[in-house]
Design a protein around this motif. Structure first.
Motif, PDB file in Angstrom:
ATOM      1  N   LEU A 235       1.091  -3.620  -6.737  1.00 49.50           N
ATOM      2  CA  LEU A 235       0.248  -4.819  -6.742  1.00 49.50           C
ATOM      3  C   LEU A 235       0.391  -5.613  -8.034  1.00 49.50           C
ATOM      4  CD1 LEU A 235      -2.938  -3.329  -5.071  1.00 49.50           C
ATOM      5  CD2 LEU A 235      -1.272  -4.896  -4.044  1.00 49.50           C
ATOM      6  N   ALA A 236       0.852  -4.946  -9.095  1.00 52.58           N
ATOM      7  CA  ALA A 236       1.060  -5.606 -10.385  1.00 52.58           C
ATOM      8  C   ALA A 236       2.482  -6.133 -10.554  1.00 52.58           C
ATOM      9  CB  ALA A 236       0.730  -4.637 -11.519  1.00 52.58           C
ATOM     10  N   SER A 237       3.275  -6.036  -9.521  1.00 53.10           N
ATOM     11  CA  SER A 237       4.696  -6.369  -9.637  1.00 53.10           C
ATOM     12  C   SER A 237       5.013  -7.771  -9.141  1.00 53.10           C
ATOM     13  CB  SER A 237       5.521  -5.361  -8.827  1.00 53.10           C
ATOM     14  OG  SER A 237       5.363  -5.594  -7.427  1.00 53.10           O
ATOM     15  N   ASP A 238       6.238  -8.215  -9.429  1.00 54.80           N
ATOM     16  CA  ASP A 238       6.738  -9.479  -8.878  1.00 54.80           C
ATOM     17  C   ASP A 238       6.788  -9.427  -7.354  1.00 54.80           C
ATOM     18  OD1 ASP A 238       9.143  -9.699 -11.546  1.00 54.80           O
ATOM     19  OD2 ASP A 238       7.215 -10.711 -11.392  1.00 54.80           O
ATOM     20  N   ALA A 239       7.074  -8.243  -6.808  1.00 53.33           N
ATOM     21  CA  ALA A 239       7.236  -8.104  -5.361  1.00 53.33           C
ATOM     22  C   ALA A 239       5.958  -8.399  -4.594  1.00 53.33           C
ATOM     23  CB  ALA A 239       7.718  -6.689  -5.028  1.00 53.33           C
ATOM     24  N   ALA A 240       4.804  -8.308  -5.263  1.00 51.55           N
ATOM     25  CA  ALA A 240       3.516  -8.512  -4.593  1.00 51.55           C
ATOM     26  C   ALA A 240       2.980  -9.923  -4.798  1.00 51.55           C
ATOM     27  CB  ALA A 240       2.503  -7.483  -5.093  1.00 51.55           C
ATOM     28  N   GLY A 241       3.856 -10.868  -5.037  1.00 55.50           N
ATOM     29  CA  GLY A 241       3.421 -12.230  -5.320  1.00 55.50           C
ATOM     30  C   GLY A 241       2.687 -12.917  -4.189  1.00 55.50           C
ATOM     31  N   ALA A 242       2.867 -12.466  -2.955  1.00 56.04           N
ATOM     32  CA  ALA A 242       2.182 -13.078  -1.810  1.00 56.04           C
ATOM     33  C   ALA A 242       0.945 -12.294  -1.392  1.00 56.04           C
ATOM     34  CB  ALA A 242       3.147 -13.173  -0.627  1.00 56.04           C
ATOM     35  N   VAL A 243       0.605 -11.269  -2.150  1.00 54.08           N
ATOM     36  CA  VAL A 243      -0.518 -10.393  -1.804  1.00 54.08           C
ATOM     37  C   VAL A 243      -1.681 -10.715  -2.730  1.00 54.08           C
ATOM     38  CG1 VAL A 243      -1.286  -8.013  -1.546  1.00 54.08           C
ATOM     39  CG2 VAL A 243       1.124  -8.585  -1.153  1.00 54.08           C
ATOM     40  N   THR A 244      -2.779 -11.208  -2.176  1.00 54.21           N
ATOM     41  CA  THR A 244      -3.949 -11.491  -3.017  1.00 54.21           C
ATOM     42  C   THR A 244      -5.208 -11.482  -2.170  1.00 54.21           C
ATOM     43  OG1 THR A 244      -4.738 -12.871  -4.847  1.00 54.21           O
ATOM     44  CG2 THR A 244      -4.003 -14.028  -2.849  1.00 54.21           C
ATOM     45  N   GLY A 245      -6.320 -11.132  -2.814  1.00 52.46           N
ATOM     46  CA  GLY A 245      -7.615 -11.097  -2.140  1.00 52.46           C
ATOM     47  C   GLY A 245      -7.790  -9.928  -1.195  1.00 52.46           C
ATOM     48  N   SER A 246      -6.934  -8.939  -1.316  1.00 49.54           N
ATOM     49  CA  SER A 246      -6.945  -7.818  -0.377  1.00 49.54           C
ATOM     50  C   SER A 246      -7.478  -6.547  -1.016  1.00 49.54           C
ATOM     51  CB  SER A 246      -5.531  -7.557   0.158  1.00 49.54           C
ATOM     52  OG  SER A 246      -5.061  -8.665   0.895  1.00 49.54           O
ATOM     53  N   SER A 247      -7.972  -5.658  -0.173  1.00 48.88           N
ATOM     54  CA  SER A 247      -8.423  -4.340  -0.600  1.00 48.88           C
ATOM     55  C   SER A 247      -7.573  -3.297   0.119  1.00 48.88           C
ATOM     56  CB  SER A 247      -9.902  -4.133  -0.253  1.00 48.88           C
ATOM     57  OG  SER A 247     -10.704  -5.113  -0.865  1.00 48.88           O
ATOM     58  N   PHE A 248      -6.968  -2.423  -0.655  1.00 48.88           N
ATOM     59  CA  PHE A 248      -6.043  -1.431  -0.108  1.00 48.88           C
ATOM     60  C   PHE A 248      -6.685  -0.058  -0.142  1.00 48.88           C
ATOM     61  CE2 PHE A 248      -3.522  -5.005  -1.201  1.00 48.88           C
ATOM     62  CZ  PHE A 248      -2.489  -5.036  -0.274  1.00 48.88           C
ATOM     63  N   ASN A 249      -6.983   0.485   1.057  1.00 48.67           N
ATOM     64  CA  ASN A 249      -7.577   1.800   1.154  1.00 48.67           C
ATOM     65  C   ASN A 249      -6.502   2.864   1.019  1.00 48.67           C
ATOM     66  OD1 ASN A 249      -9.898   0.428   1.700  1.00 48.67           O
ATOM     67  ND2 ASN A 249      -9.993   0.978   3.856  1.00 48.67           N
ATOM     68  N   ILE A 250      -6.710   3.783   0.087  1.00 47.14           N
ATOM     69  CA  ILE A 250      -5.863   4.970  -0.039  1.00 47.14           C
ATOM     70  C   ILE A 250      -6.830   6.147   0.094  1.00 47.14           C
ATOM     71  CG2 ILE A 250      -5.875   4.596  -2.562  1.00 47.14           C
ATOM     72  CD1 ILE A 250      -3.203   6.147  -2.647  1.00 47.14           C
ATOM     73  N   ASP A 251      -7.192   6.412   1.363  1.00 44.09           N
ATOM     74  CA  ASP A 251      -8.421   7.174   1.630  1.00 44.09           C
ATOM     75  C   ASP A 251      -8.223   8.386   2.531  1.00 44.09           C
ATOM     76  OD1 ASP A 251      -8.011   6.006   4.098  1.00 44.09           O
ATOM     77  OD2 ASP A 251      -9.973   5.049   4.221  1.00 44.09           O
ATOM     78  N   LEU A 252      -6.983   8.833   2.695  1.00 40.70           N
ATOM     79  CA  LEU A 252      -6.706  10.042   3.490  1.00 40.70           C
ATOM     80  C   LEU A 252      -7.155   9.887   4.943  1.00 40.70           C
ATOM     81  CD1 LEU A 252      -8.031  12.592   0.835  1.00 40.70           C
ATOM     82  CD2 LEU A 252      -5.647  11.938   1.175  1.00 40.70           C
ATOM     83  N   GLY A 253      -7.291   8.660   5.391  1.00 44.93           N
ATOM     84  CA  GLY A 253      -7.704   8.402   6.764  1.00 44.93           C
ATOM     85  C   GLY A 253      -9.211   8.339   6.970  1.00 44.93           C
ATOM     86  N   TRP A 254      -9.979   8.304   5.884  1.00 41.73           N
ATOM     87  CA  TRP A 254     -11.434   8.301   5.959  1.00 41.73           C
ATOM     88  C   TRP A 254     -11.962   7.191   6.873  1.00 41.73           C
ATOM     89  CZ3 TRP A 254     -14.733   9.259   0.956  1.00 41.73           C
ATOM     90  CH2 TRP A 254     -16.089   9.185   1.244  1.00 41.73           C
ATOM     91  N   THR A 255     -11.459   5.956   6.653  1.00 47.30           N
ATOM     92  CA  THR A 255     -11.986   4.804   7.382  1.00 47.30           C
ATOM     93  C   THR A 255     -11.268   4.545   8.706  1.00 47.30           C
ATOM     94  OG1 THR A 255     -10.589   3.352   6.023  1.00 47.30           O
ATOM     95  CG2 THR A 255     -12.876   3.663   5.323  1.00 47.30           C
ATOM     96  N   ALA A 256     -10.435   5.479   9.144  1.00 39.34           N
ATOM     97  CA  ALA A 256      -9.766   5.324  10.432  1.00 39.34           C
ATOM     98  C   ALA A 256     -10.684   5.660  11.602  1.00 39.34           C
ATOM     99  CB  ALA A 256      -8.522   6.223  10.495  1.00 39.34           C
ATOM    100  N   HIS A 257     -11.853   6.209  11.348  1.00 40.28           N
ATOM    101  CA  HIS A 257     -12.790   6.573  12.417  1.00 40.28           C
ATOM    102  C   HIS A 257     -13.260   5.334  13.154  1.00 40.28           C
ATOM    103  CE1 HIS A 257     -13.282  10.827  11.347  1.00 40.28           C
ATOM    104  NE2 HIS A 257     -13.116  10.420  10.108  1.00 40.28           N
TER     105      HIS A 257
END
Length: 257
Positions: A235-257
Motif C-alpha cells: 500500500l506504500a508502494s508505487d504499484a498501489a497508486g490507484a488504491v485509496t480509501g480502502s480497508s484491507f482485512n487480513i483477518d484469517l477469514g473472520w469477516t467471511a461469515h
C-alpha cells in the motif's frame, strides 16, 4: 508483494515500532531501501530501529507537540515524509461500566488524535512532491466489535473515517490513504490481552485463544507481524497508486461469515 512493489526509495515515518507490527514494518521498509524514522515512546525501540537500519525518535504521541516534532525530525534528517504508517496503539480490557476515564482519554489521544496530527503535519511535504502514502494500521475491530474494548474499538472505527477523508482530500494531490485491518497478530499487545480477557470471560488463557481470539477465524492461528508488514509495504508502494480509501482485512477469514 515483494521488493518489486517499490520502484523508488522513499522517506517513511512509522509509529509504534518497539515490537510487533511496527518493528516488522520498519525492518521490511529498510530492506526495501527506504529511509525510515521509527517513532516510539519506549527508549528500547532505539536498538531495534538501529538494528534494522532505521533512525529512531523517542516520543509520547499522546502529546500533540510530540506528533509535530516527529514529523519535523524526519524532515530534518531526510528532507521530507513520503510514507506515514500510523501504527502505535495500546489496549485496555474492561466493560463500559468500569472503563477508566483516564484510559479512555489515553487511547483516544494515541490511536485517533495522534494519527490525525501526524497526517496533518506530513501532508504539506507529500503535497509538495505530488506523492504520498498514508497507511493506517487499524484492526478487524475497526469493522466489528467485541465486548470489553470500547475505547479501542471506537478509536479504530474512527481511524477508518480518517482514512476515507484523507483519501478524498488527497486524491488530486497524489496522496493515497488506506487502512490495514488485522485480526489477532502475534505481538506483545495481544499477549498482554490474554490474561485480561481470561479474567473478563472467566476462562483460562488457552481457552481465550481458542474460544475468543480464534473463534470466528477460518484459519486457526495468530497472524505473523511480517505478514501485515508485507501488505503495508504494498500500500506504500508505487504499484498501489490507484488504491485509496480502502480497508484491507487480513483477518484469517473472520469477516467471511
Amino acid at each position: 508483494m515483494t521488493s518489486s512493489s517499490v520502484s523508488t526509495p522513499r522517506v517513511a515515518l512509522v509509529t509504534g515500532t518497539s515490537s510487533g507490527i511496527g518493528a516488522a514494518v520498519v525492518k521490511h521498509f529498510c530492506e526495501l531501501g527506504h529511509q525510515v524514522l521509527a517513532v516510539d515512546f519506549n527508549p528500547a525501540g532505539k536498538a531495534i530501529a538501529e538494528q534494522a537500519g532505521a533512525a529512531f525518535f523517542e516520543a509520547d504521541l499522546t502529546d500533540p507537540d510530540a506528533c509535530r516534532a516527529a514529523v519535523a525530525d524526519a524532515v530534518k534528517r531526510f528532507g521530507g515524509v513520503d510514507i506515514l504508517v500510523n501504527n502505535a496503539g495500546i489496549q485496555h480490557v474492561a466493560s463500559i461500566e468500569t472503563f477508566p476515564e483516564e484510559k479512555w482519554r489515553q487511547i483516544m489521544d494515541l490511536m485517533l488524535t495522534a494519527p490525525f496530527l501526524l497526517t496533518q503535519a506530513a501532508w504539506p511535504h507529500m503535497r509538495e512532491k505530488g506523492w504520498g502514502r498514508i497507511v493506517n494500521v487499524a484492526s478487524i475491530h475497526a469493522q466489528v466489535a467485541s465486548p470489553g474494548k470500547a475505547a479501542y474499538i471506537i478509536a479504530k472505527h474512527g481511524m477508518i473515517g480518517l482514512t476515507k477523508t484523507a483519501a478524498l482530500e488527497g486524491g488530486e494531490q497524489g496522496i493515497t490513504a488506506n487502512a490495514v485491518c488485522p485480526a489477532y497478530v502475534k505481538t506483545p499487545l495481544v499477549d498482554n490481552q490474554i490474561a485480561d480477557q481470561a479474567k473478563l470471560h472467566g476462562m483460562d488463557e488457552q481457552e481465550v485463544i481458542e474460544k475468543v481470539m480464534l473463534k470466528e477465524a477460518a484459519i486457526k492461528r495468530l497472524i505473523e507481524p511480517e505478514e501485515v508488514a508485507q501488505l503495508v509495504a504494498y500500500l506504500a508502494s508505487d504499484a498501489a497508486g490507484a488504491v485509496t480509501g480502502s480497508s484491507f482485512n487480513i483477518d484469517l477469514g473472520w469477516t467471511a461469515h
